[in-house]
Design a protein around this motif. Sequence first.
Motif, short mmCIF file in Angstrom:
data_model
loop_
_atom_site.label_atom_id
_atom_site.label_comp_id
_atom_site.label_asym_id
_atom_site.label_seq_id
_atom_site.Cartn_x
_atom_site.Cartn_y
_atom_site.Cartn_z
N TRP A 1 -62.93 -53.95 60.47
CA TRP A 1 -62.45 -54.66 59.29
C TRP A 1 -61.08 -55.28 59.51
N ILE A 2 -60.22 -54.61 60.27
CA ILE A 2 -58.92 -55.21 60.59
C ILE A 2 -59.12 -56.48 61.38
N GLY A 3 -60.06 -56.48 62.32
CA GLY A 3 -60.34 -57.68 63.09
C GLY A 3 -60.86 -58.82 62.24
N ILE A 4 -61.69 -58.50 61.24
CA ILE A 4 -62.23 -59.54 60.36
C ILE A 4 -61.09 -60.29 59.66
N GLY A 5 -60.02 -59.58 59.34
CA GLY A 5 -58.95 -60.22 58.60
C GLY A 5 -58.06 -61.14 59.40
N TRP B 1 -47.44 -46.46 64.05
CA TRP B 1 -47.20 -47.91 64.19
C TRP B 1 -48.28 -48.68 63.43
N ASP B 2 -49.50 -48.15 63.45
CA ASP B 2 -50.58 -48.77 62.69
C ASP B 2 -50.22 -48.90 61.21
N VAL B 3 -49.67 -47.83 60.66
CA VAL B 3 -49.32 -47.84 59.24
C VAL B 3 -48.33 -48.96 58.95
N PHE B 4 -47.31 -49.08 59.78
CA PHE B 4 -46.31 -50.13 59.57
C PHE B 4 -46.92 -51.51 59.76
N ALA B 5 -47.70 -51.68 60.83
CA ALA B 5 -48.24 -53.01 61.15
C ALA B 5 -49.23 -53.46 60.09
N VAL B 6 -50.15 -52.60 59.71
CA VAL B 6 -51.19 -53.01 58.75
C VAL B 6 -50.60 -53.23 57.37
N VAL C 1 -52.94 -52.03 66.88
CA VAL C 1 -54.19 -51.27 66.75
C VAL C 1 -54.72 -50.89 68.13
N SER C 2 -54.61 -51.80 69.10
CA SER C 2 -55.09 -51.48 70.45
C SER C 2 -54.25 -50.40 71.10
N PHE C 3 -52.99 -50.26 70.69
CA PHE C 3 -52.14 -49.20 71.27
C PHE C 3 -52.66 -47.82 70.93
N ASP C 4 -53.44 -47.69 69.84
CA ASP C 4 -54.06 -46.39 69.55
C ASP C 4 -54.86 -45.89 70.73
N PHE C 5 -55.40 -46.81 71.51
CA PHE C 5 -56.23 -46.44 72.66
C PHE C 5 -55.47 -46.63 73.98
N ALA C 6 -54.75 -47.76 74.10
CA ALA C 6 -54.14 -48.11 75.38
C ALA C 6 -53.03 -47.15 75.79
N TRP D 1 -59.82 -46.16 78.14
CA TRP D 1 -58.88 -46.64 77.12
C TRP D 1 -57.54 -47.04 77.74
N HIS D 2 -57.14 -46.32 78.76
CA HIS D 2 -55.79 -46.46 79.30
C HIS D 2 -55.72 -47.73 80.16
N THR D 3 -55.53 -48.87 79.49
CA THR D 3 -55.51 -50.14 80.21
C THR D 3 -54.59 -51.12 79.50
N THR D 4 -53.92 -51.96 80.26
CA THR D 4 -52.97 -52.92 79.70
C THR D 4 -53.64 -54.18 79.17
N ILE D 5 -54.93 -54.34 79.41
CA ILE D 5 -55.62 -55.55 78.95
C ILE D 5 -55.99 -55.46 77.47
N PHE D 6 -55.86 -54.28 76.87
CA PHE D 6 -56.31 -54.11 75.49
C PHE D 6 -55.62 -55.01 74.46
N PRO D 7 -54.30 -55.17 74.46
CA PRO D 7 -53.69 -56.02 73.41
C PRO D 7 -54.23 -57.45 73.36
N PRO D 8 -54.20 -58.24 74.44
CA PRO D 8 -54.77 -59.59 74.32
C PRO D 8 -56.28 -59.57 74.10
N TYR D 9 -56.95 -58.58 74.65
CA TYR D 9 -58.39 -58.44 74.48
C TYR D 9 -58.73 -58.19 73.01
N PHE D 10 -57.99 -57.32 72.35
CA PHE D 10 -58.24 -57.03 70.94
C PHE D 10 -57.90 -58.22 70.06
N VAL D 11 -56.82 -58.93 70.37
CA VAL D 11 -56.42 -60.08 69.56
C VAL D 11 -57.48 -61.18 69.65
N ALA D 12 -57.92 -61.50 70.87
CA ALA D 12 -58.96 -62.52 71.04
C ALA D 12 -60.25 -62.10 70.33
N GLY D 13 -60.61 -60.83 70.44
CA GLY D 13 -61.81 -60.35 69.77
C GLY D 13 -61.69 -60.41 68.26
#
Length: 492
Positions: free
Chosen positions: A94-98, A170-175, A249-254, A261-273
């Motif tokens: 749902w966060i991605g939908i927004g 961080w999620d709480v602040f960002a969202v 949100v991706s930092f929850d996993f990265a 999960w432990h990968t640096t590609i998650f932030p741009p990957y999550f944003v594009a998705g």
Amino acid sequence: MDASAAASTPTTPRILEREPLVLNNRSYAWITNRICGIVENKQPALWWILFVPSVLLTGLMVFCFTYLISTGVGVWGQKQPVAWAWDITNFVFWIGIGHAGTLISAILFLTRQKWRTSVNRAAEAMTIFAVMCAGLFPAFHVGRVWMVWFLAPIPNANAIWQNFKSPLLWDVFAVSTYFSVSLVFWFLGLVPDLATLRDRCRPGLKKFLYGLFALGWRGGNRHWSHYETAYMLLAALSTPLVLSVHSVVSFDFATSVVPGWHTTIFPPYFVAGAIFGGFAMVLTLMLPVRRIYGLYDLITPKHVDNMAKIILLTGTIVGYAYCMELFVAYYSANPYEADAFTLRGLTGPSTWAYYWMFGCNVFAPQLFWSRWCRHNVWVVMIVCMFVNAGMWFERYVIIATTLERHMVPGSWGVYQATWVDKYTFLGTFGFFMMLFLLFLRFLPVIAIGEVKGVLPQSNPHQDEHPEPGIQEEDLMDYPDRHVAKPAAAAVA
């Protein structure tokens, strides 16, 4: 004149005409009457056919959350080793939908993309409602939802401060920041149109409420000057949020040490998705709205074509990210990373979800390379539905299937969703649709002033005046109740 003289004669370069963003040379009055008529007239039968089930599904969601509070979070299917399951999957979904709402409103506004004007209002509303749906899941996931205010960094009775090093905080602040700024941005854009509805309303409660939220708007030069300045500042403020929110949100996993999960590609990957899925949901909503209310002249094939191209672009980026995940796992020479992706896509118990994710998100959007597919509403709608499903499967694959095969083989298990998981998720779709349908009923779905700004006659340097188009309310027998009957008959 000989050939050499003709060759030396300068010729005026041919300028390609831009495809109009409002068809049939519609006038200012037609645009106002058409958009305000959606709010002022009775809703078509299809609106009620969609609204009643959405209310029932919202009631189902309330029942599931009530049952969860009275019984415990154990009614959800997560257990060791899958402690995060459908609830966090739905939150990220749902966060991605927004994301598409803020991107259409802010980034495309700053880059002066005029085609955004017919879809930005609905996309902004979609952002607000999607974030509301997203916030429900982590709030109830804490177990005691009445204690969720402890997440806020304010003094509490136990003198306990939050862990500011945790990406969950961080999620709480960002969202919360994303929701607040998006809500203000959406409301600011509504102010001129609320004033239009106020001026068209008969005296009563609706006129009072529209006047209250119009904030005394009179449409003067000073009002427009301040409005455009504030809108520009909010757009500039919202633009970093598009990148920051889903990155956080991706930092929850990265930031974890879990293989896969432990990968640096998650932030741009999550944003594009997120942009990918958000644009698909915008088209999923706007194509039926276009059909129900006869907005073919305002939401044109050009709008659908541009959004389909963005879906194709971001879908290709997502496909590249999928392939890079596999390459990084191989190139790192880390056996745990390699095994995580082998179990995810080849030998694990949930490989079916990985194949659904790959097919829906990588292969389905490739149809948009064809212009015919981009201009066929049924093909666009089917592809967008596949993308919506694929983005949910992506989050499920990342979260649940990774945890099914954790570090210790002795604790391996297979996640099974319970009826509470399924009905809660289904209920949030009803809640989302109910809010969106109420938005269609009481607020203008298209920004009236912004659409008028893309008309040729709004350009002060426009010398050529187009031929007058059909200006009466001629679609779906949807007359404007503010036009006197003799005048309407004369036009017809």
